[in-house]
Design a protein around this motif. Structure first.
Motif, PDB file in Angstrom:
ATOM      1  N   ARG A 231      -9.008  -2.670  -1.524  1.00  0.00           N
ATOM      2  CA  ARG A 231      -7.223  -4.304  -1.818  1.00  0.00           C
ATOM      3  C   ARG A 231      -8.133  -5.099  -2.731  1.00  0.00           C
ATOM      4  NH1 ARG A 231      -5.854  -3.159   4.572  1.00  0.00           N
ATOM      5  NH2 ARG A 231      -4.793  -1.405   3.824  1.00  0.00           N
TER       6      ARG A 231
ATOM      7  N   VAL B  62     -11.120   0.701   2.870  1.00  0.00           N
ATOM      8  CA  VAL B  62      -9.721   0.075   2.894  1.00  0.00           C
ATOM      9  C   VAL B  62      -9.243  -1.144   2.231  1.00  0.00           C
ATOM     10  CG1 VAL B  62      -7.242   0.192   3.688  1.00  0.00           C
ATOM     11  CG2 VAL B  62      -8.353   2.072   3.296  1.00  0.00           C
TER      12      VAL B  62
ATOM     13  N   ASP C  64       0.590  -1.297   0.314  1.00  0.00           N
ATOM     14  CA  ASP C  64      -0.050  -0.178  -0.113  1.00  0.00           C
ATOM     15  C   ASP C  64       0.683   1.368   0.067  1.00  0.00           C
ATOM     16  OD1 ASP C  64      -2.517  -1.387   0.346  1.00  0.00           O
ATOM     17  OD2 ASP C  64      -2.844  -1.823   2.384  1.00  0.00           O
TER      18      ASP C  64
ATOM     19  N   HIS D 132      -4.096  -0.271  -4.660  1.00  0.00           N
ATOM     20  CA  HIS D 132      -3.301   0.092  -3.170  1.00  0.00           C
ATOM     21  C   HIS D 132      -2.647   1.610  -3.304  1.00  0.00           C
ATOM     22  CE1 HIS D 132      -2.876  -4.477  -2.465  1.00  0.00           C
ATOM     23  NE2 HIS D 132      -3.842  -4.539  -3.458  1.00  0.00           N
ATOM     24  N   THR D 133      -3.203   2.663  -3.984  1.00  0.00           N
ATOM     25  CA  THR D 133      -3.116   3.792  -3.546  1.00  0.00           C
ATOM     26  C   THR D 133      -4.106   4.276  -2.625  1.00  0.00           C
ATOM     27  OG1 THR D 133      -1.621   3.658  -5.805  1.00  0.00           O
ATOM     28  CG2 THR D 133      -1.843   6.553  -5.028  1.00  0.00           C
TER      29      THR D 133
END
Length: 268
Positions: free
Chosen positions: A234, A230, A5, A239-240
């Motif tokens: 994922r 989040v 991440d 992952h940003t």
């Protein structure tokens, strides 16, 4: 090997010390587009080093050519060892579209990252497109999947925006009255409501009725809901993440943003 991440943390210069020890990328809230257009840095701020630049366009008058401005941005990034920039453009204007397109090309040549709002995703075809985590309806998973289909699976970044809104029902516009954390706490303390979790929105909610019979729907985030958002990203191989420090600092641990421990020294 699992993807790692990347958390970009928009933060004011005076708060930078609070990020010490965190494995994050500071996004410096110190720059704006001024008349000309020209690049301006916040008065009194110490010139930052490393991380990325955040460009605020809220005061831009829409006049002038962006070519010289983009050169100023590139020079500042080189001088400050920035690895990219976040375009904080609230409105869509042709001059800003041109700036986004030129920076997209210039940054790509240098291997830098550009992060743009969703409305600018087509103007900057190599940039990461920021999708807000705040929803009042639908499904976060579907929202992110649709964005991946529009812009490309590898171009999506989730912009974490902790929300708290009070919707008067029915709400055809999908917009409610924003609540501060203090106002939300007071409302919950007064009502003592039953709170539920929406798997689709990855947010908590409760309902209540005014004495005059008006129905309300309150939607809000906390550390756990942000962590769920989040995790949802994922699962789609996103992952940003952008996470403004002022809004998420109390939830840093829930998001896995723990400080690194200094190495122990052996006593001699």
């Amino acid at each position: 090997m699992a993807n790692q991440d990347t958390f970009l943390i928009p933060i004011l210069p005076r708060q930078l010390g609070q990020l010490q020890g965190f494995r994050v990328l500071p996004a410096h809230l110190a720059y704006r587009i001024g008349r000309g257009p020209h690049l301006f840095r916040s008065e009194g701020s110490v010139p930052p080093q490393g991380g990325v630049m955040v460009l605020d366009a809220s005061g831009f008058d829409g006049f002038g050519s962006g070519g010289g401005f983009c050169q100023e941005v590139v020079r500042e990034c080189l001088s400050r060892n920035f690895s990219g920039a976040v375009l904080d453009f609230d409105v869509r204007l042709p001059p800003l579209e041109g700036i986004a397109a030129q920076l997209d090309e210039s940054f790509a040549r240098r291997g830098w990252n550009l992060y743009v709002p969703e409305s600018y995703g087509r103007c900057a075809p190599r940039a990461m497109v920021m999708i807000s985590s705040a929803l009042s309806g639908g499904s976060l998973t579907l929202r992110l999947e649709e964005a991946q289909e529009r812009f490309g699976r590898d171009r999506i970044a989730l912009a974490l925006e902790p929300a708290a809104e009070d919707f008067f029902l029915p709400s055809p516009s999908g917009s409610g009255t924003p609540l501060s954390r203090e106002a939300l706490s007071r409302l919950m303390e007064r009502l003592q409501p039953s709170v539920f979790f929406s798997n689709e929105l990855c947010a908590r909610y409760f309902t209540y009725t005014n004495p005059d019979g008006g129905a309300h729907f309150v939607l809000f985030d906390d550390g756990e809901t942000l962590a769920r958002k989040v995790d949802t990203a994922r699962r789609l191989d996103i992952h940003t993440f952008l996470a403004p420090w002022e809004q998420i600092k109390e939830y840093a641990q829930s998001l896995g943003l723990s400080r690194t421990q200094p190495a122990a020294h052996r006593l001699r």
